[in-house]
Scaffold this motif. Sequence first.
Motif, PDB file in Angstrom:
ATOM      1  N   ALA A 132     -10.944  -8.564   0.379  1.00 37.23           N
ATOM      2  CA  ALA A 132     -10.419  -7.215   0.614  1.00 37.23           C
ATOM      3  C   ALA A 132     -11.435  -6.209   0.092  1.00 37.23           C
ATOM      4  N   MET A 133     -12.024  -5.444   1.002  1.00 34.73           N
ATOM      5  CA  MET A 133     -13.013  -4.428   0.623  1.00 34.73           C
ATOM      6  C   MET A 133     -12.363  -3.047   0.698  1.00 34.73           C
ATOM      7  N   VAL A 134     -12.568  -2.250  -0.347  1.00 32.87           N
ATOM      8  CA  VAL A 134     -11.956  -0.921  -0.421  1.00 32.87           C
ATOM      9  C   VAL A 134     -13.029   0.130  -0.683  1.00 32.87           C
ATOM     10  N   ASN A 135     -12.657   1.399  -0.462  1.00 29.30           N
ATOM     11  CA  ASN A 135     -13.546   2.490  -0.844  1.00 29.30           C
ATOM     12  C   ASN A 135     -13.233   2.875  -2.297  1.00 29.30           C
ATOM     13  N   THR A 136     -13.556   4.086  -2.710  1.00 35.05           N
ATOM     14  CA  THR A 136     -13.343   4.455  -4.111  1.00 35.05           C
ATOM     15  C   THR A 136     -11.874   4.609  -4.475  1.00 35.05           C
ATOM     16  N   ASN A 137     -10.979   4.600  -3.502  1.00 32.24           N
ATOM     17  CA  ASN A 137      -9.542   4.463  -3.776  1.00 32.24           C
ATOM     18  C   ASN A 137      -9.276   2.966  -3.955  1.00 32.24           C
ATOM     19  N   ASP A 138      -9.500   2.489  -5.173  1.00 27.78           N
ATOM     20  CA  ASP A 138      -9.758   1.068  -5.409  1.00 27.78           C
ATOM     21  C   ASP A 138      -8.612   0.309  -6.070  1.00 27.78           C
ATOM     22  N   THR A 168     -12.793  10.249   1.115  1.00 28.89           N
ATOM     23  CA  THR A 168     -14.040   9.528   1.358  1.00 28.89           C
ATOM     24  C   THR A 168     -14.384   9.587   2.845  1.00 28.89           C
ATOM     25  N   LEU A 169     -15.514   8.986   3.196  1.00 26.73           N
ATOM     26  CA  LEU A 169     -15.907   8.900   4.598  1.00 26.73           C
ATOM     27  C   LEU A 169     -14.995   7.952   5.372  1.00 26.73           C
ATOM     28  N   ALA A 170     -14.409   6.990   4.679  1.00 26.35           N
ATOM     29  CA  ALA A 170     -13.484   6.036   5.311  1.00 26.35           C
ATOM     30  C   ALA A 170     -12.066   6.555   5.118  1.00 26.35           C
ATOM     31  N   THR A 171     -11.726   7.603   5.872  1.00 22.71           N
ATOM     32  CA  THR A 171     -10.500   8.359   5.619  1.00 22.71           C
ATOM     33  C   THR A 171      -9.225   7.548   5.800  1.00 22.71           C
ATOM     34  N   ALA A 172      -9.214   6.618   6.743  1.00 20.91           N
ATOM     35  CA  ALA A 172      -7.984   5.895   7.053  1.00 20.91           C
ATOM     36  C   ALA A 172      -7.571   4.940   5.935  1.00 20.91           C
ATOM     37  N   ILE A 173      -8.486   4.650   5.000  1.00 20.11           N
ATOM     38  CA  ILE A 173      -8.125   3.797   3.860  1.00 20.11           C
ATOM     39  C   ILE A 173      -8.187   4.575   2.554  1.00 20.11           C
ATOM     40  N   ASP A 174      -8.041   5.906   2.655  1.00 20.94           N
ATOM     41  CA  ASP A 174      -7.890   6.735   1.456  1.00 20.94           C
ATOM     42  C   ASP A 174      -6.437   6.657   1.004  1.00 20.94           C
ATOM     43  N   ILE A 175      -6.100   5.548   0.363  1.00 16.12           N
ATOM     44  CA  ILE A 175      -4.708   5.231   0.020  1.00 16.12           C
ATOM     45  C   ILE A 175      -4.665   4.726  -1.417  1.00 16.12           C
ATOM     46  N   GLN A 176      -3.734   5.266  -2.203  1.00 18.80           N
ATOM     47  CA  GLN A 176      -3.528   4.801  -3.572  1.00 18.80           C
ATOM     48  C   GLN A 176      -2.265   3.948  -3.706  1.00 18.80           C
ATOM     49  N   ASP A 177      -1.436   3.927  -2.676  1.00 18.96           N
ATOM     50  CA  ASP A 177      -0.213   3.118  -2.695  1.00 18.96           C
ATOM     51  C   ASP A 177      -0.288   2.110  -1.549  1.00 18.96           C
ATOM     52  N   ARG A 205      -3.004  17.022   6.815  1.00  8.66           N
ATOM     53  CA  ARG A 205      -3.877  18.038   7.392  1.00  8.66           C
ATOM     54  C   ARG A 205      -5.197  18.131   6.611  1.00  8.66           C
ATOM     55  N   GLY A 206      -6.302  18.137   7.368  1.00  4.07           N
ATOM     56  CA  GLY A 206      -7.613  18.239   6.745  1.00  4.07           C
ATOM     57  C   GLY A 206      -8.140  16.936   6.186  1.00  4.07           C
ATOM     58  N   ARG A 207      -7.381  15.848   6.317  1.00  2.00           N
ATOM     59  CA  ARG A 207      -7.797  14.553   5.770  1.00  2.00           C
ATOM     60  C   ARG A 207      -7.929  13.489   6.851  1.00  2.00           C
ATOM     61  N   VAL A 208      -7.916  13.905   8.111  1.00  5.98           N
ATOM     62  CA  VAL A 208      -8.191  13.009   9.228  1.00  5.98           C
ATOM     63  C   VAL A 208      -9.354  13.602  10.009  1.00  5.98           C
ATOM     64  N   THR A 209      -9.983  12.795  10.833  1.00  8.67           N
ATOM     65  CA  THR A 209     -11.100  13.306  11.613  1.00  8.67           C
ATOM     66  C   THR A 209     -10.584  14.111  12.803  1.00  8.67           C
ATOM     67  N   PRO A 210     -11.430  14.964  13.390  1.00  6.54           N
ATOM     68  CA  PRO A 210     -10.993  15.731  14.563  1.00  6.54           C
ATOM     69  C   PRO A 210     -10.487  14.852  15.698  1.00  6.54           C
ATOM     70  N   VAL A 211     -11.128  13.722  15.930  1.00  2.99           N
ATOM     71  CA  VAL A 211     -10.680  12.839  17.009  1.00  2.99           C
ATOM     72  C   VAL A 211      -9.309  12.259  16.691  1.00  2.99           C
ATOM     73  N   GLN A 212      -9.122  11.796  15.456  1.00  2.45           N
ATOM     74  CA  GLN A 212      -7.816  11.269  15.076  1.00  2.45           C
ATOM     75  C   GLN A 212      -6.731  12.320  15.255  1.00  2.45           C
ATOM     76  N   GLU A 213      -7.017  13.540  14.836  1.00  4.16           N
ATOM     77  CA  GLU A 213      -6.041  14.621  14.965  1.00  4.16           C
ATOM     78  C   GLU A 213      -5.730  14.915  16.429  1.00  4.16           C
ATOM     79  N   LYS A 214      -6.761  14.970  17.254  1.00  2.68           N
ATOM     80  CA  LYS A 214      -6.535  15.302  18.666  1.00  2.68           C
ATOM     81  C   LYS A 214      -5.757  14.216  19.396  1.00  2.68           C
TER      82      LYS A 214
END
Length: 493
Positions: free
Chosen positions: A291-297, A317-326, A167-176
């Motif tokens: 492999a390009m990543v955001n700051t979750n590197d 980050t702005l690239a929410t779908a790849i905000d992953i540490q695992d 919750r709060g970490r996906v975009t409105p469109v993704q949530e809808k």
Amino acid sequence: MRYCSTRGGVHGWDFQQVLFSGYAPDGGMFMPESLPVLSRNTLRCWRKQSYTRLVVEVSSLFISAELMPRDDLEALVHAALSGFSVPEVVRVSELRDGLSVLELFHGDTMAFKDLAMTCTVRFLDYFLQKGHRRATVLVGTSGDTGGSAIQSSRSLSGLDVLVVYPRGRVTPVQEKHMITCLQDNVHVFAADGSSDDIDQPLRRLFADRELVRRHGLLSLNSVNWSRVMIQLAHFIYAYLQLSGMEGKEEEEEEEEAALPSLEVVVPTGGAGNIAAGCIVQQMGLPVQLVAMVNTNDVVHRTLQTGDFSMAADVTQTLATAIDIQDPYNMERVFWLLLGRDGAFVRKMMETFQQSHRYTLTEEHRKVLRQNLSSGTVSDEGILETMRRCWQDNQYLLCPHTAVAVWHHYNCPHTSGLNRCYIATAHPAKFQEAVQRAGLTFDLPETLRALDNMATRFQTLERSLNWCKDWEDKLRETIQAVSLARKNGVLYYS
């Protein structure tokens, strides 16, 4: 074709068993025991195939005809991919200065997940109908997987789908795309945490073998081999379209002449796409992977220094779908590239799961770097890439695709080597990022319509013992849904 676990405890499973299993019983991930070879003649024969036909050809290498006759496979894949918004299903946009973008976002939820998800769900439904069975799908999502799983499964009577999103970490469109689906077989949970937090109770549920057996519990994350298998076609299609192979064939008639290489740059989160790229590379496709990543590197640090470790928190980050540490599919990459040693991978991944840290030897890091390079991009780099691509091409990138395309503007080109950038989502799904870049677009009517639709979801609150509480709530729902199906009644009344 037979499959084994990356942790060495399971061998000899067939595609149907793997499809319905998600994680292997020993906690590992399924991989083919051996990989078919993509010969020059095979690639030549596939060169004029449509993307849909290519998916059929690739799938037939990994699904035996005894399990799924060729005619059935073709019918399932064609049905799965028939509803995409462009007739070619995926599309290459060739822009200025050698910038070639492979658009994988023309499905119902405007994300690349739709390609593999629609096929995988059709495969599941095929076997369920043959066996007069039901199954329960449990999915954790960082944004796009949940919506794609729901849209692909909502009309199928043999499947119930439970989706958990942060919750709060996906975009409105993704949530809808998730919470507006009111079919009785769709169950959505909004969790007060990150996608990595969500993975913890899900792993515990999948480790309960009795729960899995009794309720037909399975995963549609890219843990599921079928998802990765379909994604192999992305790389082969990109190669056949953009490598310059056709011109090379015309110039050189000698069979021994080397095929041209193609550099494929992939925005990377859970590492399912990059794992697929490594697999086709091992099958003989001459691709160089980035492999390009955001700051979750974590993937970038692993390749650069051998530091396979999770940060204390997931950075939004702005690239929410790849905000992953695992990046769980890295387990497949480690197994594939580091000797296919199940005992080693088991020790490595158990250490990582317990301590959130593992340090690769210099020898292992060098082996990985021979097959895979990487880079990392800040939010400002994402925005600047979106602006520059628009200025140069009047072509709008989503923030995830911008993570990949940053490489085009900041890393020198190798003469004679063509590049392909994977576009994983439509920019309309990420309105805030587009606006922050100072850009505008017309929202598609299909997305505007979501604002007026009713919603349904449950919340998973952040309690003192949140992991156990979430596990219990999901377990109760799985059991209650199964009971409703057994009694032939609706779950939501």
